[in-house]
Design a protein around this motif. Structure first.
Motif, PDB file in Angstrom:
ATOM      1  N   TRP A   1       0.847  -1.092   0.104  1.00 24.42           N
ATOM      2  CA  TRP A   1      -0.146   0.047  -0.172  1.00 24.42           C
ATOM      3  C   TRP A   1       0.914   1.280  -0.211  1.00 24.42           C
ATOM      4  CZ3 TRP A   1      -0.391   3.729   3.694  1.00 24.42           C
ATOM      5  CH2 TRP A   1      -1.821   4.725   3.279  1.00 24.42           C
TER       6      TRP A   1
ATOM      7  N   SER B   1     -11.057   5.746   4.387  1.00 23.64           N
ATOM      8  CA  SER B   1     -11.110   4.365   3.348  1.00 23.64           C
ATOM      9  C   SER B   1     -10.088   4.216   2.778  1.00 23.64           C
ATOM     10  CB  SER B   1     -12.354   4.579   2.499  1.00 23.64           C
ATOM     11  OG  SER B   1     -11.955   5.374   1.435  1.00 23.64           O
ATOM     12  N   ASN B   2      -9.199   4.951   2.340  1.00 25.36           N
ATOM     13  CA  ASN B   2      -7.888   4.656   1.604  1.00 25.36           C
ATOM     14  C   ASN B   2      -6.770   4.327   2.760  1.00 25.36           C
ATOM     15  OD1 ASN B   2      -6.157   4.333  -0.285  1.00 25.36           O
ATOM     16  ND2 ASN B   2      -5.755   6.376  -0.983  1.00 25.36           N
TER      17      ASN B   2
ATOM     18  N   ARG C   1      -7.173   0.844   4.409  1.00 25.27           N
ATOM     19  CA  ARG C   1      -6.770  -0.351   3.358  1.00 25.27           C
ATOM     20  C   ARG C   1      -6.138  -1.470   3.905  1.00 25.27           C
ATOM     21  NH1 ARG C   1      -7.718   2.226  -2.745  1.00 25.27           N
ATOM     22  NH2 ARG C   1      -9.590   2.415  -2.628  1.00 25.27           N
TER      23      ARG C   1
ATOM     24  N   TYR D   1      -6.366  -2.137  -5.879  1.00 18.81           N
ATOM     25  CA  TYR D   1      -5.973  -0.977  -5.279  1.00 18.81           C
ATOM     26  C   TYR D   1      -4.674  -0.245  -6.019  1.00 18.81           C
ATOM     27  CZ  TYR D   1      -8.033  -2.475  -1.388  1.00 18.81           C
ATOM     28  OH  TYR D   1      -9.091  -2.833  -0.057  1.00 18.81           O
TER      29      TYR D   1
END
Length: 225
Positions: A111, A150-151, A154, A220
């Motif tokens: 991420w 929300s990001n 993740r 993503y």
């Protein structure tokens, strides 16, 4: 009782004062030399078929703007998680993916890599993602806040999803196996049948979770470009 139950997930178990449990992560490497160093066989053909299917699906999700060879990152992720999930079903083999140490490290590393690459190279595109299309002007600050939260969560949701699914099945199998001495003999066959069904379900979960994690990571990544 609870300490004994959760002791199967204890990574501090050691032998000769050496913590050898985490070495189970590398047991999957023992499967690799056989298909690559010998003539093609059914094992090699089957695994090659799976990799080709995953490559085509990841390529579709990433889109035409993706870099060549980027699908191999997610194929490697699928293979690593799949081997560790599946090997954890064998007796006396430590399930490393049932710990946030492994799952959170993988998800957080990927991420962060996506975020750093996206914000450096596609800054305007990343800002656009914070506000969905046709959003009323009065709701834009709230949508930016919601999309940002929300990001950020993740990697946590990816790690918790994998860890919780691995722990839940192992706990059920442990609870059922610990009740063998307290039930009548005529119910023992039913218990064994239930354990076989649960083990089959756990085998499916091991495959499904590795697929889900790799697919979500691919999605993503596709949002960046």
């Amino acid at each position: 009782m609870m300490s004994n139950l959760f002791s199967i997930f204890d990574p501090s178990t050691n032998l000769f004062n050496l913590s050898l449990n985490w070495l189970s992560t590398f047991i999957g490497l023992l499967f690799l030399p056989y298909p690559f160093w010998f003539l093609p066989n059914r094992h090699f053909i089957f695994w090659n078929f799976i990799i080709n299917k995953l490559h085509n699906e990841f390529k579709t999700l990433l889109g035409i703007n993706s870099f060549n060879g980027s699908t191999f990152i997610f194929i490697s992720l699928f293979s690593f998680i799949f081997f560790n999930n599946f090997l954890g079903l064998f007796p006396y083999i430590f399930t490393s993916t049932s710990h946030l140490t492994i799952s959170l490290t993988i998800s957080l590393t990927l991420w962060l890599s996506f975020m750093i690459f996206g914000w450096i190279n596609y800054t305007q595109h990343m800002f656009i993602h914070l506000i969905p299309q046709s959003t009323p002007t009065i709701l834009m600050p709230f949508m930016v806040l919601i999309e940002t939260i929300s990001n950020i969560i993740r990697p946590g949701t990816l790690a918790v999803r994998l860890t919780a699914n691995m722990i839940a099945g192992h706990l059920l199998l442990t609870l059922l196996s610990s009740s063998n001495n307290s039930i009548p003999n005529y119910l023992l066959f039913i218990l064994i049948l239930i354990q076989i069904l649960l083990l089959t379900l756990e085998s499916a979960v091991a495959i499904i979770q590795s697929y889900v994690i790799s697919i979500l990571t691919t999605l993503y990544s596709s949002e960046i470009n």
